[in-house]
Design a protein around this motif. Structure first.
Motif, PDB file in Angstrom:
ATOM      1  N   ASP A 179     -38.784  10.105  19.993  1.00 21.78           N
ATOM      2  CA  ASP A 179     -37.389   9.981  19.560  1.00 21.78           C
ATOM      3  C   ASP A 179     -37.305   9.145  18.298  1.00 21.78           C
TER       4      ASP A 179
ATOM      5  N   SER B 163     -32.282  15.774  20.324  1.00 19.16           N
ATOM      6  CA  SER B 163     -31.674  16.346  21.524  1.00 19.16           C
ATOM      7  C   SER B 163     -30.980  17.652  21.180  1.00 19.16           C
TER       8      SER B 163
ATOM      9  N   TYR C 286     -28.856  17.231  28.012  1.00 20.83           N
ATOM     10  CA  TYR C 286     -28.979  16.362  26.838  1.00 20.83           C
ATOM     11  C   TYR C 286     -30.040  15.285  27.005  1.00 20.83           C
TER      12      TYR C 286
ATOM     13  N   THR D  39     -33.528  13.792  25.892  1.00 23.58           N
ATOM     14  CA  THR D  39     -34.111  13.805  24.548  1.00 23.58           C
ATOM     15  C   THR D  39     -35.538  14.332  24.579  1.00 23.58           C
TER      16      THR D  39
END
Length: 558
Positions: free
Chosen positions: A127, A146, A538, A540
């Motif tokens: 991320d 995402s 949602y 990630t």
């Protein structure tokens, strides 16, 4: 010199006499046989090629006709007279909003397909707020943390005008698949109506590129999860594009490039068949992404040799029967490593030659690099010129009027035969190491590619190979170009959006979906259905990868 007369025996005598005559001339003037008389791969080139350098009796077995086995001359009977290749550019930088604007710009200019360039953190399953992502967010591609980012990136695109959607995801291919599928469903689009191509080729990451995450055997399993899911649910998608491109960019020869493509494809096919899939369901879903470099004839020959070797491998090795299985579709990408920062406008000529090689070699999809890429991300003007290069080749050059226009050239056929034989030999060497994955784990393939890269660089540094503007014809004044400007605040904004998403999304569905991802990995079942649920909730990219890594571990090469 040879005396002209007719008949097969006379032809042989004349060709042999010509070879002797040329040999005598070269012995008297050794400077005429200079070190630069080699292909880009380092193979020596004779002054002239004759029928004796080819196999004229093997027309039907080695060449045949376009659309017929072994597909040397192309996979379609009419080639580009029936349908031009997909013209697509590799686009993505900073944020999803900016990439969305660039894609709309290119589609408006006539682009018929697009490839989403993901940044390095995304490709590595990190991320944007991960410590290792610092300074890399949105730099060489767009940050996709995402589903929210992918929804923004694809918003408002005219899918009815787009023939192909691609992405670079390799180690995270099944996650990219889930992104496209869920975005389509949420927008009321039947995913089966989209033409999505996911690179999803992790094996070349271990040998040439480096964005791998899991150990090789688990990485292969993860890639084939996407292949299996598409065979069973999305037969119009391309879940793996086996990429020789990065092998060549790392410095391999043409033969090594296609050998790695073939043996990597074989590894994926074997894993798919072990799951009970049929070869004639699996093979049509594979594409191959190849580099086209500056040696025009060698590159055309390479593409022809790859198609022929693929057809023979699928027919003899797997018993494939469908034309769609035997006729390999090619996505060509002009060489990034051939671009120079010195005299960058020279790159316009280089890209044109490389694109021409792809067209003459019968590619189905083509990306053309921008002349300023050696200096940074391409500007809109440079990207437009790269696209216009393809359009001029298609509509003005005459190269698309007939199938395999260079076919029958004694030189080209000699190169085609030689590249196929050398590729087969390299594959046999890999098998002697214990197979493809073993040859990756012990470093055999990487070592061979490194040796080839060293030899090519040695030739450049000793001026055996001229690179205009670099080791010859240099200028003291540089070209003034307007370069793509970076935004130092883009990373901060991306991290802020990611943090808002984590705070605002319902947490229970995320936790439940991630638990299903972990369970699938532990059980050895296909991970894609669980990943689709996680993406829809949602979760990630980093969260999904972390669940898989806890089961499979992370890989570090020795």
């Amino acid at each position: 010199m040879a005396t002209k007369s007719e008949g097969p025996d006379s032809l042989r005598r004349n060709c042999e006499a010509w070879d002797r005559y040329v040999g005598e001339q070269l012995s008297r003037r050794p400077d005429r046989h200079t070190p630069w008389c080699k292909t880009l791969s380092g193979e020596p080139v004779k002054p002239l090629y004759t029928p004796l350098d080819t196999n004229p009796e093997g027309y039907l077995s080695d060449l045949s006709f376009p659309g017929d086995y072994p597909y040397t001359r192309g996979i379609d009977p009419l080639m580009y007279r029936d349908n031009l290749w997909v013209m697509g550019q590799y686009s993505g930088f900073r944020t999803a909003e900016e990439t969305n604007r660039r894609l709309k710009y290119l589609i408006d200019k006539g682009q018929t397909g697009f490839s989403i360039a993901m940044d390095l953190p995304t490709q590595l399953g990190l991320d944007s707020d991960h410590p290792l992502a610092t300074g890399e967010v949105g730099k060489v591609g767009v940050a996709i943390d995402s589903l929210q980012d992918m929804e923004i990136l694809l918003k408002g695109l005219p899918f009815d005008k787009i023939r192909q959607i691609r992405t670079t995801a390799n180690s995270i291919g099944p996650i990219a698949l889930a992104f496209f599928l869920v975005v389509a469903q949420k927008n009321g689009i039947d995913p089966a109506q989209l033409r999505v191509l996911i690179q999803n080729d992790v094996l070349k990451e271990y040998t040439a590129r480096g964005t791998y995450i899991f150990p090789p055997r688990d990485g292969v399993r993860f890639c084939v999860d996407a292949l299996e899911y598409c065979v069973r649910n999305l037969p119009g998608w391309i879940p793996i594009s086996v990429a020789g491109y990065h092998i060549r960019e790392a410095g391999s020869t043409a033969a090594q490039e296609i050998a790695c493509s073939l043996i990597n494809a074989r590894t994926y096919i074997d894993e798919a068949l072990a799951r009970g899939l049929d070869i004639d369901d699996v093979a049509p879903m594979l594409y191959s992404m190849q580099s086209t470099q500056l040696d025009l004839f060698e590159e055309v020959a390479k593409l022809r040799a790859l198609r022929r070797a693929w057809a023979r491998m699928l027919k003899a090795g797997y018993g494939a029967a469908k034309k769609e299985s035997l006729g390999l579709r090619l996505f060509c990408f002009t060489g990034g490593s051939s671009l120079t920062a010195q005299q960058p406008l020279n790159n316009v000529v280089r890209v044109t030659l490389e694109a021409l090689a792809a067209v003459l070699g019968g590619a189905q999809t083509l990306h053309t690099s921008s002349y300023d890429e050696a200096l940074g991300l391409p500007t809109e003007a440079a990207v437009q010129l790269a696209l216009r290069t393809q359009q001029i080749l298609a509509h003005e050059s005459g190269a698309a009027l007939t199938c395999d226009p260079l076919g029958g050239s004694y030189y080209l056929e000699f190169l085609t035969d030689g590249i196929e034989k050398k590729a087969q030999h390299f594959m046999e060497e890999i098998e002697k190491q214990g197979g493809n994955i073993a040859a990756i784990e012990n470093g055999f393939i990487q070592d061979r590619i490194s040796r080839s890269a060293y030899e090519l660089q040695r030739r450049v540094e000793t001026n055996e190979r001229v690179v205009v503007g670099v080791n010859a014809y240099e200028t003291t004044t540089g070209e003034k170009l307007e370069l793509h400007k970076t935004d130092p605040e883009a990373e901060r904004r991306q991290i802020e959006r990611l943090n808002r998403l984590r705070a605002e999304r319902p947490q229970d569905p995320v936790r439940a979906a991630l638990a299903r991802v972990r369970s699938a990995a532990k059980a050895g079942t296909n991970t894609v259905p669980a990943i689709i649920d996680a993406v829809r909730a949602y979760a990630t990219v980093g969260e999904i990868v972390a669940e898989l890594a806890d089961v499979w571990g992370l890989y570090q090469q020795n």
